[in-house]
Design a protein around this motif. Structure first.
Motif, PDB file in Angstrom:
ATOM      1  N   UNK A  33      20.137  37.203  -3.077  1.00  0.00           N
ATOM      2  CA  UNK A  33      21.129  36.147  -3.047  1.00  0.00           C
ATOM      3  C   UNK A  33      22.376  36.576  -2.281  1.00  0.00           C
ATOM      4  N   UNK A  34      22.700  37.846  -2.334  1.00  0.00           N
ATOM      5  CA  UNK A  34      23.903  38.354  -1.692  1.00  0.00           C
ATOM      6  C   UNK A  34      23.741  38.516  -0.182  1.00  0.00           C
ATOM      7  N   UNK A  35      22.527  38.462   0.307  1.00  0.00           N
ATOM      8  CA  UNK A  35      22.295  38.646   1.736  1.00  0.00           C
ATOM      9  C   UNK A  35      22.724  37.404   2.505  1.00  0.00           C
ATOM     10  N   UNK A  36      23.320  37.572   3.667  1.00  0.00           N
ATOM     11  CA  UNK A  36      23.730  36.408   4.463  1.00  0.00           C
ATOM     12  C   UNK A  36      22.527  35.629   4.967  1.00  0.00           C
ATOM     13  N   UNK A  37      22.732  34.347   5.193  1.00  0.00           N
ATOM     14  CA  UNK A  37      21.637  33.502   5.686  1.00  0.00           C
ATOM     15  C   UNK A  37      21.221  33.951   7.085  1.00  0.00           C
ATOM     16  N   UNK A  38      19.930  33.834   7.359  1.00  0.00           N
ATOM     17  CA  UNK A  38      19.425  34.241   8.666  1.00  0.00           C
ATOM     18  C   UNK A  38      19.892  33.267   9.741  1.00  0.00           C
ATOM     19  N   UNK A  39      20.226  33.805  10.903  1.00  0.00           N
ATOM     20  CA  UNK A  39      20.661  32.998  12.029  1.00  0.00           C
ATOM     21  C   UNK A  39      19.984  33.514  13.298  1.00  0.00           C
ATOM     22  N   UNK A  40      19.609  32.600  14.149  1.00  0.00           N
ATOM     23  CA  UNK A  40      19.009  32.971  15.418  1.00  0.00           C
ATOM     24  C   UNK A  40      20.107  33.480  16.349  1.00  0.00           C
ATOM     25  N   UNK A  41      19.900  34.643  16.968  1.00  0.00           N
ATOM     26  CA  UNK A  41      20.892  35.241  17.845  1.00  0.00           C
ATOM     27  C   UNK A  41      20.272  35.574  19.203  1.00  0.00           C
ATOM     28  N   UNK A  42      21.066  35.397  20.262  1.00  0.00           N
ATOM     29  CA  UNK A  42      20.631  35.706  21.620  1.00  0.00           C
ATOM     30  C   UNK A  42      21.704  36.537  22.302  1.00  0.00           C
ATOM     31  N   UNK A  43      21.295  37.599  22.976  1.00  0.00           N
ATOM     32  CA  UNK A  43      22.219  38.446  23.737  1.00  0.00           C
ATOM     33  C   UNK A  43      21.595  38.779  25.085  1.00  0.00           C
ATOM     34  N   UNK A  44      22.451  38.919  26.093  1.00  0.00           N
ATOM     35  CA  UNK A  44      21.995  39.303  27.421  1.00  0.00           C
ATOM     36  C   UNK A  44      22.453  40.720  27.707  1.00  0.00           C
ATOM     37  N   UNK A  45      21.509  41.606  28.032  1.00  0.00           N
ATOM     38  CA  UNK A  45      21.812  43.001  28.304  1.00  0.00           C
ATOM     39  C   UNK A  45      22.364  43.177  29.714  1.00  0.00           C
ATOM     40  N   UNK A  46      23.072  44.276  29.972  1.00  0.00           N
ATOM     41  CA  UNK A  46      23.589  44.532  31.324  1.00  0.00           C
ATOM     42  C   UNK A  46      22.503  44.520  32.388  1.00  0.00           C
TER      43      UNK A  46
END
Length: 447
Positions: A33-46
């Motif tokens: 319950x204490x864990x944050x909700x999952x969210x889709x994340x996108x990052x662009x590498x150098x």
């Protein structure tokens, strides 16, 4: 004695009381319950590569590397190279031998698989999340540091021959490959399998660049960025520009002594990710979406019921709907007795014409939408389905449309949209492929 003591110790750990088990589950639930909700994340590498992740705190992770290296990017000089690359995934790389890759992945309880479509090639690893760093090293070696040593490549031709022969024993695969060859004059006309005359022609000197994109499910994004920057900085991701698919229409027939006829008749459909694609999907589910269970049938579909009034011979019919990055195919796929194939194909095409004339109800649309939304939800229930959905979308467009938004887009499809989709099929240039006993099978110009 040592083995016995070890087994006994294992049993002692697991034989806790029911009350203790309940307390353990309650404590674990409070932590979740204490864990944050999952969210889709996108990052662009150098380096230009993109990393996408979805965290759900599972003890296992699924890692996929999506590459724009499908068969559509092949040319006359390297036809079949995608098939060869798929089978060469476990060969020696610059960092590891074939044995070390196989042994290293198995040692941490992981699996590596390679699949390809006409648009993409996909390398996938399943692993315990504690070993993401370990399997990433092997995965990047397999995808970005191949050596393709001549003495290892010399062992590929027999494997390619067997793989191709086994695939084309399936009449459905044979028809669909011929269908793409008939429908397009470039790019998407290339087969997923190596042509016979090209087997053994792919040398280690044939190297090409690809656009690379990584998808990671059920991992920490920040940790993954560090892993990606460490291992992926060797790749620029410049890619190879593919030609836009050109639909031409055509007819390919393959006569055989088979007791059944497999045939497909299609027109150009819609590219993946477009708003109009949902209208074609709704139309597909109105007509005959295909069985929902393994070895099921379409006896309740409109197409099946209409054809059953014309013939008493056994048959099967479904709507074929394929969407690619810049084009698509939409039409019918039938399996029929040779004597009744003309009635089956003619009646199926006539049913699409009936919808194009406006003979479809709001109730039909509503039912098809429910079926399509259920299919969309079930497609992302499994980790494999979710990985493929995220990877394909982000590789093609750089963004990911969540399923909740897809459901809203399906709901927005109107009766007029479905009628227009049917009209586009009826008025469009057709392509046809058939195999089996084709004595009574009509040619494309006779439909």
């Amino acid at each position: 004695l040592v083995c016995f003591a070890y087994v006994n110790l294992c049993f002692q750990k697991r034989l806790y009381s029911a009350r203790a088990a309940l307390k353990y589950e309650a404590a674990a639930a409070s932590q979740r319950v204490k864990l944050p909700a999952q969210e889709f994340q996108v990052s662009k590498l150098p380096s230009g590569l993109v990393i996408a992740s979805l965290e759900n705190y599972s003890p296992t992770s699924k890692i996929g590397v999506f590459i724009k290296a499908g068969s559509r990017y092949e040319n006359a000089g390297n036809l079949g190279i995608t098939h060869a690359l798929r089978l060469a995934a476990n060969m020696t790389t610059k960092g590891h031998s074939s044995f070390k890759i196989t042994r290293g992945i198995e040692a941490v309880g992981s699996t590596l698989s390679v699949t390809s479509t006409r648009d993409n090639m996909i390398y996938t690893v399943d692993c315990i999340r504690d070993y993401v760093d370990t399997v990433m090293e092997y995965l990047i070696n397999v995808t970005a540091a191949q050596e393709f040593r001549p003495w290892e490549l010399s062992a590929l031709p027999p494997r390619i021959k067997v793989d191709r022969a086994v695939a084309f024993q399936n009449p459905q695969i044979a028809v669909l490959e011929n269908l793409h060859s008939a429908a397009y004059c470039n790019a998407l006309s290339n087969s997923l399998y190596c042509p016979q005359y090209m087997i053994g022609q792919h040398t280690s000197d044939k190297v090409r660049q690809n656009d690379c994109f990584n998808v990671f499910l059920w991992v920490n994004h920040d940790i993954l960025k560090q892993v990606g920057e460490h291992y992926l900085n060797m790749r620029s991701g410049t890619g190879t520009a593919g030609a836009k698919a050109k639909f031409r229409g055509g007819d390919v027939r393959s006569q055989s002594s088979a007791s059944l006829v497999h045939a497909a008749v299609v027109a150009e459909g819609i590219a993946a990710g477009t708003a109009e694609a949902h209208a074609f999907s709704v139309l597909q589910h109105i007509l005959a979406p295909g069985p929902y269970i393994k070895r099921g049938s379409n006896v309740s579909s409109k197409l099946h019921q209409a054809i059953a009034k014309k013939t008493s011979d056994p048959f099967d019919v479904s709507v074929f709907n394929a969407n690619y990055s810049d084009s698509g195919l939409f039409g019918i796929y039938i399996i029929s007795q040779p004597g009744s194939v003309n009635d089956v194909i003619g009646t199926a095409l006539a049913q699409i014409g009936i919808i194009a004339k406006g003979n479809v109800t709001e109730a039909d649309i509503a039912q098809a939408k429910k079926q399509l939304k259920a299919k969309a939800l079930m497609a992302v229930e499994t980790s494999d389905g979710l990985l493929d959905e995220i990877g394909s979308q982000v590789l093609a467009s750089g963004t990911y449309i969540p399923t909740s938004r897809v459901l809203q887009e399906i709901d927005s499809v109107s009766l007029n949209d479905v009628e227009n989709a049917a009209k586009k099929f009826v008025s469009g240039k057709k392509s046809m492929a058939a195999c089996g006993n084709l004595e009574n099978t009509p040619f494309l110009n006779e439909l």
